[in-house]
Design a protein around this motif. Structure first.
Motif, PDB file in Angstrom:
ATOM      1  N   PRO A  78      -1.987 -26.335   6.716  1.00 46.73           N
ATOM      2  CA  PRO A  78      -1.319 -25.688   7.484  1.00 46.73           C
ATOM      3  C   PRO A  78      -0.777 -26.518   8.802  1.00 46.73           C
ATOM      4  CG  PRO A  78      -3.082 -24.180   6.538  1.00 46.73           C
ATOM      5  CD  PRO A  78      -3.611 -25.727   6.416  1.00 46.73           C
ATOM      6  N   TRP A  79      -1.339 -27.224   9.555  1.00 48.56           N
ATOM      7  CA  TRP A  79      -1.051 -27.948  10.538  1.00 48.56           C
ATOM      8  C   TRP A  79      -0.153 -29.346  10.148  1.00 48.56           C
ATOM      9  CZ3 TRP A  79      -1.843 -25.927  15.737  1.00 48.56           C
ATOM     10  CH2 TRP A  79      -3.366 -24.913  15.667  1.00 48.56           C
ATOM     11  N   PHE A  80      -0.417 -29.392   8.720  1.00 44.37           N
ATOM     12  CA  PHE A  80       0.399 -30.966   8.970  1.00 44.37           C
ATOM     13  C   PHE A  80       1.850 -30.732   8.407  1.00 44.37           C
ATOM     14  CE2 PHE A  80       0.940 -34.223   4.780  1.00 44.37           C
ATOM     15  CZ  PHE A  80       1.811 -34.972   6.024  1.00 44.37           C
ATOM     16  N   ILE A  81       1.381 -29.357   7.492  1.00 43.80           N
ATOM     17  CA  ILE A  81       2.574 -28.436   6.893  1.00 43.80           C
ATOM     18  C   ILE A  81       3.931 -28.351   8.169  1.00 43.80           C
ATOM     19  CG2 ILE A  81       4.149 -27.285   5.542  1.00 43.80           C
ATOM     20  CD1 ILE A  81       1.808 -27.121   4.013  1.00 43.80           C
ATOM     21  N   GLY A  82       3.556 -27.920   9.349  1.00 48.00           N
ATOM     22  CA  GLY A  82       3.505 -26.980  10.183  1.00 48.00           C
ATOM     23  C   GLY A  82       4.401 -28.259  11.339  1.00 48.00           C
ATOM     24  N   SER A  97       8.293 -33.494  -2.126  1.00 51.21           N
ATOM     25  CA  SER A  97       7.403 -34.090  -3.239  1.00 51.21           C
ATOM     26  C   SER A  97       6.171 -34.296  -2.122  1.00 51.21           C
ATOM     27  CB  SER A  97       7.881 -35.424  -3.567  1.00 51.21           C
ATOM     28  OG  SER A  97       9.237 -35.383  -4.663  1.00 51.21           O
ATOM     29  N   MET A  98       5.775 -35.103  -1.277  1.00 54.09           N
ATOM     30  CA  MET A  98       4.695 -35.140  -0.702  1.00 54.09           C
ATOM     31  C   MET A  98       3.841 -33.651  -0.288  1.00 54.09           C
ATOM     32  SD  MET A  98       3.079 -34.822   2.251  1.00 54.09           S
ATOM     33  CE  MET A  98       4.053 -34.942   3.156  1.00 54.09           C
ATOM     34  N   LEU A  99       4.528 -32.143  -0.270  1.00 53.31           N
ATOM     35  CA  LEU A  99       4.028 -31.191   0.391  1.00 53.31           C
ATOM     36  C   LEU A  99       3.679 -30.665  -0.893  1.00 53.31           C
ATOM     37  CD1 LEU A  99       6.279 -30.869   3.554  1.00 53.31           C
ATOM     38  CD2 LEU A  99       4.232 -31.474   3.283  1.00 53.31           C
ATOM     39  N   ALA A 100       4.951 -30.534  -1.917  1.00 48.50           N
ATOM     40  CA  ALA A 100       5.065 -30.111  -2.896  1.00 48.50           C
ATOM     41  C   ALA A 100       3.300 -29.981  -3.842  1.00 48.50           C
ATOM     42  CB  ALA A 100       5.859 -29.892  -3.480  1.00 48.50           C
ATOM     43  N   ILE A 101       2.598 -31.627  -3.574  1.00 47.69           N
ATOM     44  CA  ILE A 101       1.593 -31.701  -4.570  1.00 47.69           C
ATOM     45  C   ILE A 101       0.055 -30.473  -3.823  1.00 47.69           C
ATOM     46  CG2 ILE A 101       0.339 -33.559  -2.836  1.00 47.69           C
ATOM     47  CD1 ILE A 101       0.627 -33.303  -6.782  1.00 47.69           C
ATOM     48  N   PHE A 102       0.556 -29.795  -2.643  1.00 42.65           N
ATOM     49  CA  PHE A 102      -0.282 -29.069  -1.666  1.00 42.65           C
ATOM     50  C   PHE A 102      -0.459 -27.586  -2.315  1.00 42.65           C
ATOM     51  CE2 PHE A 102       0.165 -32.118   2.147  1.00 42.65           C
ATOM     52  CZ  PHE A 102      -1.290 -32.864   1.694  1.00 42.65           C
ATOM     53  N   LEU A 146       6.038 -21.801   6.334  1.00 41.98           N
ATOM     54  CA  LEU A 146       5.871 -22.815   6.095  1.00 41.98           C
ATOM     55  C   LEU A 146       6.806 -23.966   5.058  1.00 41.98           C
ATOM     56  CD1 LEU A 146       2.536 -24.079   8.794  1.00 41.98           C
ATOM     57  CD2 LEU A 146       4.828 -23.379   9.394  1.00 41.98           C
ATOM     58  N   LEU A 147       6.096 -23.795   4.121  1.00 45.32           N
ATOM     59  CA  LEU A 147       6.614 -24.545   2.952  1.00 45.32           C
ATOM     60  C   LEU A 147       8.499 -24.244   2.512  1.00 45.32           C
ATOM     61  CD1 LEU A 147       3.600 -25.083   0.551  1.00 45.32           C
ATOM     62  CD2 LEU A 147       4.718 -26.626   1.566  1.00 45.32           C
ATOM     63  N   LEU A 148       8.633 -23.295   2.801  1.00 43.33           N
ATOM     64  CA  LEU A 148       9.849 -22.461   2.431  1.00 43.33           C
ATOM     65  C   LEU A 148      10.785 -23.108   3.839  1.00 43.33           C
ATOM     66  CD1 LEU A 148       9.428 -18.807   1.406  1.00 43.33           C
ATOM     67  CD2 LEU A 148      10.047 -20.853  -0.024  1.00 43.33           C
ATOM     68  N   ALA A 149      10.261 -22.935   4.915  1.00 42.96           N
ATOM     69  CA  ALA A 149      10.886 -23.355   5.656  1.00 42.96           C
ATOM     70  C   ALA A 149      11.485 -24.346   5.761  1.00 42.96           C
ATOM     71  CB  ALA A 149      10.551 -23.384   7.229  1.00 42.96           C
ATOM     72  N   PHE A 150      10.052 -25.749   4.959  1.00 43.08           N
ATOM     73  CA  PHE A 150      10.504 -27.092   5.272  1.00 43.08           C
ATOM     74  C   PHE A 150      12.081 -27.427   4.077  1.00 43.08           C
ATOM     75  CE2 PHE A 150      10.371 -31.411   3.169  1.00 43.08           C
ATOM     76  CZ  PHE A 150      10.332 -31.867   4.530  1.00 43.08           C
ATOM     77  N   ALA A 151      11.536 -26.539   2.720  1.00 43.02           N
ATOM     78  CA  ALA A 151      12.661 -26.140   1.540  1.00 43.02           C
ATOM     79  C   ALA A 151      13.747 -26.497   1.996  1.00 43.02           C
ATOM     80  CB  ALA A 151      12.282 -26.081   0.997  1.00 43.02           C
ATOM     81  N   GLN A 165      -7.391 -22.022  -2.930  1.00 37.78           N
ATOM     82  CA  GLN A 165      -7.896 -22.169  -1.746  1.00 37.78           C
ATOM     83  C   GLN A 165      -8.185 -21.840  -1.280  1.00 37.78           C
ATOM     84  OE1 GLN A 165      -9.524 -26.838  -2.090  1.00 37.78           O
ATOM     85  NE2 GLN A 165     -10.430 -25.541  -3.592  1.00 37.78           N
ATOM     86  N   MET A 166      -6.971 -21.354  -0.119  1.00 40.65           N
ATOM     87  CA  MET A 166      -7.383 -20.762   1.193  1.00 40.65           C
ATOM     88  C   MET A 166      -6.813 -19.072   0.915  1.00 40.65           C
ATOM     89  SD  MET A 166      -3.717 -22.892   2.560  1.00 40.65           S
ATOM     90  CE  MET A 166      -4.005 -24.359   3.007  1.00 40.65           C
ATOM     91  N   ARG A 167      -7.499 -18.962   2.057  1.00 35.85           N
ATOM     92  CA  ARG A 167      -7.108 -17.170   2.105  1.00 35.85           C
ATOM     93  C   ARG A 167      -6.343 -16.609   1.718  1.00 35.85           C
ATOM     94  NH1 ARG A 167     -12.518 -16.865   5.717  1.00 35.85           N
ATOM     95  NH2 ARG A 167     -14.348 -17.363   4.173  1.00 35.85           N
ATOM     96  N   ALA A 168      -5.774 -15.522   2.236  1.00 31.16           N
ATOM     97  CA  ALA A 168      -4.901 -14.456   1.776  1.00 31.16           C
ATOM     98  C   ALA A 168      -4.115 -14.686   3.383  1.00 31.16           C
ATOM     99  CB  ALA A 168      -4.785 -13.166   1.893  1.00 31.16           C
ATOM    100  N   LYS A 169      -4.324 -14.955   4.449  1.00 31.99           N
ATOM    101  CA  LYS A 169      -3.243 -14.652   5.541  1.00 31.99           C
ATOM    102  C   LYS A 169      -3.465 -16.846   5.477  1.00 31.99           C
ATOM    103  CE  LYS A 169      -5.160 -10.895   8.163  1.00 31.99           C
ATOM    104  NZ  LYS A 169      -5.740 -10.855   9.483  1.00 31.99           N
ATOM    105  N   MET A 170      -4.103 -17.488   5.594  1.00 30.69           N
ATOM    106  CA  MET A 170      -3.504 -19.095   5.604  1.00 30.69           C
ATOM    107  C   MET A 170      -2.859 -19.342   4.682  1.00 30.69           C
ATOM    108  SD  MET A 170      -4.121 -21.295   7.731  1.00 30.69           S
ATOM    109  CE  MET A 170      -5.448 -20.653   8.753  1.00 30.69           C
ATOM    110  N   ARG A 171      -2.785 -18.480   2.724  1.00 32.88           N
ATOM    111  CA  ARG A 171      -1.916 -19.161   2.327  1.00 32.88           C
ATOM    112  C   ARG A 171      -1.015 -18.799   2.329  1.00 32.88           C
ATOM    113  NH1 ARG A 171      -4.755 -16.824  -1.835  1.00 32.88           N
ATOM    114  NH2 ARG A 171      -3.536 -14.596  -1.829  1.00 32.88           N
ATOM    115  N   LEU A 172      -0.174 -17.128   2.886  1.00 36.20           N
ATOM    116  CA  LEU A 172       0.757 -17.059   3.252  1.00 36.20           C
ATOM    117  C   LEU A 172       1.972 -17.731   4.417  1.00 36.20           C
ATOM    118  CD1 LEU A 172       3.024 -14.786   2.791  1.00 36.20           C
ATOM    119  CD2 LEU A 172       1.869 -13.223   5.102  1.00 36.20           C
TER     120      LEU A 172
END
Length: 374
Positions: free
Chosen positions: A111-115, A147-152, A171-176, A159-166
């Motif tokens: 999440p820190w990397f995507i953020g 593409s690199m972020l999409a692989i995550f 963040l991915l929607l914002a990046f997109a 593998q992530m819990r609900a809050k962290m997954r959300l």
């Protein structure tokens, strides 16, 4: 745990600084191999030796083939990136087989990397600042970064819990949005839908969601309503012509020679096109039929081992990788390609380790296959 996570943190932190990325890969690869040399690391999962060997052969051929064609040693220096990508694959495999502490640490870092990527691209978009190689922080272009972020995404969903997954999905929607990436937007929306428990538990709903997302992606990704789509199809057409005429050899002349060919025509002069917008086609036209054959063998070995082990975490990452590879070259930037190889290696080893733990009681000692040694 900290000794394992610290070099990994360096890898992610150096992503925006090209001069440090390859050096960080080599340092972490050296640490990983030294730990295995003194036998303090867990064994790699079954099949790792084959896939790493195939990728290493591909990397060597990509360097040597064009160099022989040019007749000058070192003419194809750019192809050295595949050796760095091989190191990244080994690092991912090694971290994936470690215990829960390392796994949790990696999941917490994503999440820190995507953020960080979302914030930086948001800054570039809001300030209308163009990407420039002259700046200290120079990420890959929009499509390669997306593409690199999409692989995550499979790791985020599985593998992530609900809050962290959300948080990651937002963040991915914002990046997109900031990167104007339709592929990442469609995949993130699909991942968001599959994150809902009711949808995952119903095969009908899952098939419906996947079909709708695929239809939207196909319609938007291959429409002829804008200049970007028309140009992409024209580039692929010219690349296929090059492959069938000047590229139908065992070894070709490298990515630089192919990029020069793409920019001969007036329609491309103002855009300075660099690649074929297709991973397999890019390998064919830049490096030749022999490297392409070895790379296909590498992909086949990965897919077969993942399927035989029912490693769904890896298979999901592999499907995202191949889908995006049909629309982007992916291999042209070592930071994006290296991170993708790391994630594939991690997912392959992590999924295999989990399956091995779940099945260890049920498997007879006489039928148990020993993991491939490091």
């Amino acid at each position: 745990m900290m000794m394992a996570l610290l070099p990994l943190a360096v890898i992610f932190a150096s992503f925006l600084m090209p001069a440090l990325y390859s050096a960080a890969l080599l340092v972490l690869a050296a640490i990983t191999l030294s730990l295995r040399g003194v036998q303090v690391a867990a064994p790699l999962p079954y099949g790792s030796g084959m896939v790493v060997t195939l990728f290493a052969i591909f990397a060597a051929l990509a360097v040597l083939g064009p160099s022989f064609n040019h007749g000058v040693s070192g003419q194809n220096v750019d192809a050295l990136k595949f050796l760095f990508a091989a190191a990244s694959l080994v690092i991912g495999l090694s971290i994936g087989v470690e215990g829960g502490g390392v796994k949790d640490g990696l999941v917490r870092m994503i999440p820190w990397f995507i953020g960080a990527m979302a914030v930086y691209y948001g800054y570039l978009t809001l300030t209308e600042t163009p990407l420039s190689q002259e700046t200290l922080l120079y990420p890959p272009d929009n499509n390669h970064s997306a593409s690199m972020l999409a692989i995550f995404l499979p790791i985020v969903v599985l593998q992530m819990r609900a809050k962290m997954r959300l948080v990651c999905l937002i963040l991915l929607l914002a990046f997109a949005f900031f990167a104007a990436s339709r592929a990442l937007l469609a995949l993130t929306l699909l991942a968001s839908a599959l994150s809902v428990q009711n949808i995952r538990q119903s095969k009908l709903l899952m098939v419906t969601v996947v079909a709708l997302a695929g239809a939207v992606l196909f319609y938007r990704g291959f429409s002829m309503d804008n200049f970007s789509d028309r140009l992409r199809l024209q580039i692929i057409e010219v690349s296929l012509h090059y492959a069938q005429t000047r590229g139908a050899y065992a070894f070709n002349f490298g990515e630089g020679a192919f990029a020069d060919y793409l920019n001969i025509y007036p329609v491309y002069q103002r855009l300075d096109v660099q690649h074929a917008h297709n991973m397999l086609l890019q390998i064919w036209v830049a490096y030749g039929l022999v490297p392409l054959g070895v790379f296909l063998a590498f992909l086949t070995a990965l897919a077969l081992h993942g399927w035989r082990q029912r490693n769904f975490l890896f298979l999901a990452c592999f499907a995202v990788f191949m889908g995006l590879g049909m629309m982007e070259a992916l291999i042209t930037d070592i930071r994006a390609f290296g991170t993708i190889m790391f994630t594939l290696g991690y997912a392959y080893a992590r999924g295999s380790s989990v399956l091995g733990t779940d099945r260890s009681v049920a498997v007879s000692p006489h039928r148990h296959r020993r993991p491939f040694p490091a």
